[in-house]
Motif scaffolding. Sequence first.
Motif, PDB file in Angstrom:
ATOM      1  N   TYR A 287      24.067  42.221 -20.799  1.00  0.00           N
ATOM      2  CA  TYR A 287      25.006  42.773 -20.269  1.00  0.00           C
ATOM      3  C   TYR A 287      24.691  43.062 -18.619  1.00  0.00           C
ATOM      4  O   TYR A 287      26.477  43.068 -18.106  1.00  0.00           O
ATOM      5  CB  TYR A 287      23.972  44.552 -20.455  1.00  0.00           C
TER       6      TYR A 287
ATOM      7  N   LYS B 274      23.266  42.921 -25.418  1.00  0.00           N
ATOM      8  CA  LYS B 274      24.120  43.660 -26.399  1.00  0.00           C
ATOM      9  C   LYS B 274      24.211  42.339 -27.959  1.00  0.00           C
ATOM     10  O   LYS B 274      24.540  44.110 -29.316  1.00  0.00           O
ATOM     11  CB  LYS B 274      26.181  42.767 -25.791  1.00  0.00           C
TER      12      LYS B 274
ATOM     13  N   GLU C   7      33.866  40.511 -21.001  1.00  0.00           N
ATOM     14  CA  GLU C   7      32.597  41.251 -21.201  1.00  0.00           C
ATOM     15  C   GLU C   7      32.104  41.411 -22.769  1.00  0.00           C
ATOM     16  O   GLU C   7      30.962  41.925 -23.375  1.00  0.00           O
ATOM     17  CB  GLU C   7      31.940  42.072 -20.115  1.00  0.00           C
ATOM     18  N   ALA C   8      33.400  42.136 -23.241  1.00  0.00           N
ATOM     19  CA  ALA C   8      33.468  42.379 -24.641  1.00  0.00           C
ATOM     20  C   ALA C   8      33.177  41.504 -26.119  1.00  0.00           C
ATOM     21  O   ALA C   8      32.412  42.523 -27.187  1.00  0.00           O
ATOM     22  CB  ALA C   8      34.005  43.731 -24.504  1.00  0.00           C
TER      23      ALA C   8
ATOM     24  N   VAL D 157      30.911  45.204 -28.298  1.00  0.00           N
ATOM     25  CA  VAL D 157      30.408  46.520 -27.829  1.00  0.00           C
ATOM     26  C   VAL D 157      31.808  46.664 -27.329  1.00  0.00           C
ATOM     27  O   VAL D 157      33.134  46.104 -27.027  1.00  0.00           O
ATOM     28  CB  VAL D 157      29.199  46.340 -26.344  1.00  0.00           C
TER      29      VAL D 157
ATOM     30  N   THR E 144      31.044  45.723 -14.520  1.00  0.00           N
ATOM     31  CA  THR E 144      31.415  43.608 -13.656  1.00  0.00           C
ATOM     32  C   THR E 144      32.346  44.003 -13.095  1.00  0.00           C
ATOM     33  O   THR E 144      33.799  44.624 -13.919  1.00  0.00           O
ATOM     34  CB  THR E 144      31.367  42.942 -14.524  1.00  0.00           C
TER      35      THR E 144
ATOM     36  N   VAL F 179      31.728  47.977 -20.379  1.00  0.00           N
ATOM     37  CA  VAL F 179      31.719  48.058 -21.428  1.00  0.00           C
ATOM     38  C   VAL F 179      30.095  48.696 -21.585  1.00  0.00           C
ATOM     39  O   VAL F 179      29.322  49.580 -21.405  1.00  0.00           O
ATOM     40  CB  VAL F 179      30.496  46.113 -21.855  1.00  0.00           C
TER      41      VAL F 179
END
Lengths: 385, 385
Positions: A285, A307, B282-283, B308, B340, B361
């Motif tokens: 994360y 994650k 990020e995801a 995520v 973030t 996330v």
Amino acid sequence: MQFFSSDFKLGILGGGQLGKMMLYETRKWDIYTKVMDASPEAPCKIACNEFVEGSLMDFDAVYNFGKDVDVLTIEIENVNLDAMEKLEHEGITVYPPTKTLRTIQNKATQKLFYTDHGIPTSSFTRFAYTSEIEDSISNGGLQLPFVWKSAQFGYDGQGVKVVRKMDDLKGLPNVECIAENLVDFKNELAVIVARSSTGEIKTYPVVEMEFHPEANQVEYVICPARIDDAVAQKAKDVALKVSEHMKHVGLLAVELFQTHNDEILVNEVAPRPHNSGHYSIEASYTNQFEQHIRAILGLPLGKTDSKVAGIMVNLVGAEGHTGDVVYENIASILEMDGVTPHIYGKRQTRPFRKMGHVTIVDEDMTRAREVAQKVKETIKVMTNK
Amino acid sequence: MQFFSSDFKLGILGGGQLGKMMLYETRKWDIYTKVMDASPEAPCKIACNEFVEGSLMDFDAVYNFGKDVDVLTIEIENVNLDAMEKLEHEGITVYPPTKTLRTIQNKATQKLFYTDHGIPTSSFTRFAYTSEIEDSISNGGLQLPFVWKSAQFGYDGQGVKVVRKMDDLKGLPNVECIAENLVDFKNELAVIVARSSTGEIKTYPVVEMEFHPEANQVEYVICPARIDDAVAQKAKDVALKVSEHMKHVGLLAVELFQTHNDEILVNEVAPRPHNSGHYSIEASYTNQFEQHIRAILGLPLGKTDSKVAGIMVNLVGAEGHTGDVVYENIASILEMDGVTPHIYGKRQTRPFRKMGHVTIVDEDMTRAREVAQKVKETIKVMTNK
């Protein structure tokens, strides 16, 4: 204090790969950076706001570099500490603190630190000169085999050597050194501890270094480590104890041995982002570089959970290849799910030179491990000949 | 062809935020980049290998910039296409192809493209000059209300206007334009399609734009969209149809309306990384910027699934604040898990100016949505006064 799009200036000593990855984060937050490195080809030369060419071991270079920054940090321990100490006294914020760096920079001092604070580590003997070792063996003081380590950094490629017979001592530099018990370990583990200037502390999951059966070389860094929770907890506790006593600010990567009877011994530490945390860019994360920045700026630490499962494979130059680098089959590994190569940007390869790393992420660790092996078997760092 | 640590040169037209995020990926892979932007303060000025100051709409500037690159791409559509076409004819690889950009750059041409290819879109009327609209209304050709859009780009802030009464036409530039049916939609969706130069195609999950109830402004971009699978599939099919006919290379962000009877209508497209894909950093297993690079270099496309749930919140300047920016409570949002911020690095804020974005996330979408709201309510982009 505002760090973002402001007049705040962060100084980084060292412009190598770790610095380069740290700069992704300072760019993301628009934090103004000034970097010093001895090489005009340093990877950080672009992406920082100011680049200064200078030797990290030179007092004047480091002192003059640091005078106008607000916070000074490092991407490598091998820096001039007298200059950093002077900067500290003159009110520059230096993280990790010079005191922490002094403890770590000299390997004899570092080992004494562990024993002084009741932190488990392999037993060792300290020598003012390598030449004293032979006597110590002949009069029964020291037993073969052992690991010879020079106390100071900077003996490139010859800072560590496993000594199994007297002959192995030949050619070692005659310097301050230690002789460490050779630990017969079951696993090599690592725990990254983040400690902020506000005192907040968080640990990343325990990672496992998987070694190549024949060549005694780390092949995979695996997060989370495939070990019992009890052992993982013990590893975290030891890492936290080191962190607590070192009073570092920023990251502390604690390398550990898990012995065959599940003892945890500290091998050594690094007060900065570390190879064992590279997986975090894709899997965590909060990646280790952002976490280091958060910690030294006194910002809240980010969530250290993952994650997905993450595995890192180092990309090293293939044997028999020296010259302009070619990443053979890199397109083939890009076809595999969850595979991210990181290319360090060295134009020249040579056998075993670290040229980059590849991260493999997957919901399922078993599948990640299979893909990691495929990656390892597929990509080759070589030359055109 | 070797792209990594080699003599290969990638040219990027536009040095703004999208370019900046693209440069994280070229740095990660050590791809040599040359960027052009009109502003000496462009975010891409650092982190690229070569920066050229020049107007993207100027023929000579674009032509001279592109002559020595191997592949030329964009981070904004508003570029001189004649220059790009000349470069294409002279053998430079231009992705997206100029033909795709011509179709998209003129909004009338773009709408005609949809109708010509049987792609669902809101009905519209084309006008050579805004002045012709009044007649058309008075003789019953055109009905109020409608959305006025200038065909060409570059009428900053006045390229689009909802016209509900004749008065609303006042002050609009007298240019080529279209009058679009005002669509009463249930959801605004987007699908990013990646198409590589080898023809490989992958779509990202459908995302949903959640609007602020009062102010008619996108507040959250949510991945995956909280809609039926059937609707999601329909949205993907429409996006793929647009992609197939546009023959773009690189990303195509397709913005869609979901009507109250679950019809899917194409609003407009962008042939590049897009705000609706920022969550992917990020995801996603492969973020949109890396994917764009993979596509234009003919590398295998990466996995588009998410690790995520991801939500993006735009950071815009608060009302009543113009001047040196301060990110109030940014430390408070850094305390929240999985948050973030991305700071674009503009020193000056003004009401509604886009200053950055924040990604949230979480494994759980409901929790992510709650945190996103807390983020939105906490951080403020303002000045010190």
